[in-house]
Design an enzyme around this catalytic site. Structure first.
Site, PDB file in Angstrom:
ATOM      1  N   ARG A   1       1.202 -30.278  -0.747  1.00  0.00           N
ATOM      2  CA  ARG A   1       1.324 -28.984  -1.151  1.00  0.00           C
ATOM      3  C   ARG A   1       0.111 -28.231  -1.099  1.00  0.00           C
ATOM      4  O   ARG A   1      -0.841 -28.137  -2.362  1.00  0.00           O
ATOM      5  CB  ARG A   1       2.334 -28.592  -2.319  1.00  0.00           C
ATOM      6  CG  ARG A   1       2.649 -27.259  -2.395  1.00  0.00           C
ATOM      7  CD  ARG A   1       3.648 -27.233  -3.795  1.00  0.00           C
ATOM      8  NE  ARG A   1       4.635 -28.202  -3.746  1.00  0.00           N
ATOM      9  CZ  ARG A   1       5.830 -27.877  -3.105  1.00  0.00           C
ATOM     10  NH1 ARG A   1       6.103 -26.642  -2.168  1.00  0.00           N
ATOM     11  NH2 ARG A   1       7.006 -28.508  -2.750  1.00  0.00           N
TER      12      ARG A   1
ATOM     13  N   GLU B   1      10.422 -33.532   3.051  1.00  0.00           N
ATOM     14  CA  GLU B   1      10.425 -32.453   4.103  1.00  0.00           C
ATOM     15  C   GLU B   1       9.052 -32.541   4.967  1.00  0.00           C
ATOM     16  O   GLU B   1       7.821 -32.484   4.206  1.00  0.00           O
ATOM     17  CB  GLU B   1      10.701 -31.267   3.660  1.00  0.00           C
ATOM     18  CG  GLU B   1      10.832 -30.046   4.458  1.00  0.00           C
ATOM     19  CD  GLU B   1      10.639 -28.772   4.098  1.00  0.00           C
ATOM     20  OE1 GLU B   1      10.280 -27.890   5.065  1.00  0.00           O
ATOM     21  OE2 GLU B   1      10.833 -28.384   2.765  1.00  0.00           O
TER      22      GLU B   1
ATOM     23  N   SER C   1      11.450 -28.039   9.049  1.00  0.00           N
ATOM     24  CA  SER C   1      12.504 -27.093   8.773  1.00  0.00           C
ATOM     25  C   SER C   1      12.751 -26.294   9.871  1.00  0.00           C
ATOM     26  O   SER C   1      12.233 -25.272  10.674  1.00  0.00           O
ATOM     27  CB  SER C   1      12.167 -26.139   7.584  1.00  0.00           C
ATOM     28  OG  SER C   1      13.319 -25.356   7.054  1.00  0.00           O
TER      29      SER C   1
ATOM     30  N   ARG D   1      -0.851 -20.377   2.371  1.00  0.00           N
ATOM     31  CA  ARG D   1       0.230 -20.142   1.431  1.00  0.00           C
ATOM     32  C   ARG D   1      -0.318 -20.130  -0.159  1.00  0.00           C
ATOM     33  O   ARG D   1      -1.070 -21.136  -0.497  1.00  0.00           O
ATOM     34  CB  ARG D   1       1.582 -21.024   1.482  1.00  0.00           C
ATOM     35  CG  ARG D   1       2.155 -21.023   2.763  1.00  0.00           C
ATOM     36  CD  ARG D   1       3.351 -21.848   3.088  1.00  0.00           C
ATOM     37  NE  ARG D   1       3.908 -21.761   4.315  1.00  0.00           N
ATOM     38  CZ  ARG D   1       4.784 -22.510   4.839  1.00  0.00           C
ATOM     39  NH1 ARG D   1       5.569 -23.268   3.929  1.00  0.00           N
ATOM     40  NH2 ARG D   1       5.220 -22.270   6.207  1.00  0.00           N
TER      41      ARG D   1
ATOM     42  N   ARG E   1       1.507 -33.184   6.772  1.00  0.00           N
ATOM     43  CA  ARG E   1       2.624 -34.061   6.247  1.00  0.00           C
ATOM     44  C   ARG E   1       3.038 -35.289   7.186  1.00  0.00           C
ATOM     45  O   ARG E   1       3.108 -36.465   7.011  1.00  0.00           O
ATOM     46  CB  ARG E   1       4.013 -33.333   6.069  1.00  0.00           C
ATOM     47  CG  ARG E   1       3.781 -32.286   4.732  1.00  0.00           C
ATOM     48  CD  ARG E   1       4.918 -31.953   4.377  1.00  0.00           C
ATOM     49  NE  ARG E   1       4.638 -31.120   3.095  1.00  0.00           N
ATOM     50  CZ  ARG E   1       5.687 -30.831   2.223  1.00  0.00           C
ATOM     51  NH1 ARG E   1       6.965 -31.262   2.375  1.00  0.00           N
ATOM     52  NH2 ARG E   1       5.267 -30.123   0.957  1.00  0.00           N
TER      53      ARG E   1
END
Length: 428
Positions: free
Chosen positions: A277, A349, A352, A262, A391
């Site tokens: 991130r 988070e 999701s 990403r 994560r």
């Protein structure tokens, strides 16, 4: 992708749903574009019908030996034939404009999705408290990893720049163990089929799951028409593109452990330290393909499968129902699982899980044939993280840290670590 017929049938409901997303009414504009498309189609059809009729008249004129009339009619046919490419081009262009406009509009939220403009409107759905005593505070993962010499951001920056990391030794093995544990859980206990998909995909695949065209700047283009996948949702969901499945085949459940890429174009200044991130990270993805009447039930099932990962790791977490202003572009409804990270003294988070209805299926032309009646309808698609491996590594390191800088390995992961129960700190 939205169904223009549904918009025509109830434009007020469509505009109400867009308003819940914070958007202005669009039904009138879309119906006008569809009217223009229909007009172009009608013009092309009328011209073709006129040519067909003239052909019959020409035959009758020649049979009657009326050469003057036949010549006049043939001239009109020639004119219509010259105009045909322009009429066809107008039809194609009108359809393209409508499709592009429809493709740029986010999915309609389900009625039960809470209203809100951003993450502050999210609503807690449920939570799980670990059996272990929760650390109220502690060192962050990058402090722990750098102190034991197994997490190297400087080396990664020399290789690739910011937002990358090099993991070494037992931390590298721990990340691998997490991914293997998740795959084993989802395939042996949750009924998902493991897939090893390509991580390079074409435009059509990225369009199908709605990464393109709207989120082009968030992706990494690989050249020659290829994109690096931002998530395995893209190849897994597109496995059914341009297919007509039998209803008895549904549901299909796929899982994959892949690297994800990403650009994080809109994340400047956010989470610049550590692994939260990254431009490249590993994730176990869950994808389901269902009949429409089963998708809500499948959404709850997928959420439970993702939660099972954190329960077995004995990590404290909460589930949030995202509000209308915080949902993803393709989602009808989304649950976020947020795990407790004591280094930041907050929840972050880690998964999701979204139900997309037929929004992606329309973009992919993915359908199924009903068992009764044999009607062909669009499938429903769902996707979720089962979970983000990096994560999960952060959560394990921070929640299982010891005062001496070592990290205890959760019991469920120890078989994947060759029986190792602790990653030692420098002074242990």
């Amino acid at each position: 992708m939205h169904d223009i017929r549904a918009i025509r049938e109830n434009p007020e409901a469509f505009d109400r749903d867009l308003e819940r997303r914070g958007l202005a009414p669009l039904s009138a504009e879309l119906i006008a574009l569809d009217d223009a498309r229909k007009g172009a189609v009608s013009a092309a059809q009328a011209a073709q019908e006129r040519r067909n009729a003239l052909s019959k008249e020409i035959g009758a004129a020649k049979k009657a030996k009326d050469e003057a009339r036949a010549t006049e009619l043939m001239a009109e046919v020639a004119r219509l034939k010259e105009e045909a490419p322009a009429l066809e081009a107008a039809q194609t262009e009108a359809a393209r404009i409508l499709d592009e406009r429809l493709a740029a509009i986010p999915n309609r939220p389900k009625e039960e999705v809470p209203p809100g403009a951003d993450e502050h409107g999210n609503v807690e759905y449920r939570r799980f408290d670990a059996s272990r005593e929760r650390l109220a505070q502690g060192r962050q993962h990058f402090e722990l990893g750098e102190a034991i010499g197994l997490m190297d951001f400087e080396a990664a920056a020399k290789l690739s720049g910011s937002r990358f990391v090099v993991l070494k030794g037992q931390l590298a093995r721990l990340e691998r163990a997490l991914g293997q544990f998740m795959l084993d859980l989802h395939t042996t206990e949750h009924g998902y089929t493991e897939v090893v998909p390509p991580v390079l995909v074409r435009d059509e695949a990225m369009f199908g799951t709605a990464q393109l065209p709207k989120f082009r700047d968030d992706q990494f283009a690989a050249g020659d028409g290829f994109w690096l996948i931002p998530t395995a949702e893209v190849p897994l969901t597109n496995l059914v593109r341009e297919n007509i499945l039998a209803e008895d085949e549904l549901p299909l459940r796929f899982t994959a452990l892949t690297p994800c890429f990403r650009a994080e174009a809109g994340a400047a200044g956010r989470d610049t330290r550590g692994m939260l991130r990254q431009h490249q990270f590993n994730k176990v993805e869950l994808v389901s393909i269902t009949a429409p009447e089963k998708s809500a039930e499948e959404h709850e099932r997928m959420l439970a499968c993702a939660e099972a990962v954190l329960k077995k790791l004995d990590l404290t977490y909460r589930v949030m129902t995202l509000c209308t202003g915080d949902m993803g572009f393709a989602s009808q409804k989304t649950y976020d699982i947020e795990v407790w990270v004591p280094g930041q003294q907050t929840y972050r988070e880690i998964s999701s899980c979204s139900v997309c209805g037929d929004f992606q299926a329309r973009r992919m032309n993915a359908r199924y044939r009903a068992r009764e009646g044999r009607a062909v309808n669009f499938v429903h698609t769902l996707n979720g993280s089962g979970v983000a491996v990096g994560r999960a590594l952060i959560a394990v390191m921070e929640n299982y840290q010891n005062p001496d800088g070592s990290v205890t390995i959760p019991s469920v992961l120890q078989p994947y670590m060759g029986g190792l129960n602790r990653i030692e700190g420098p002074n242990t």
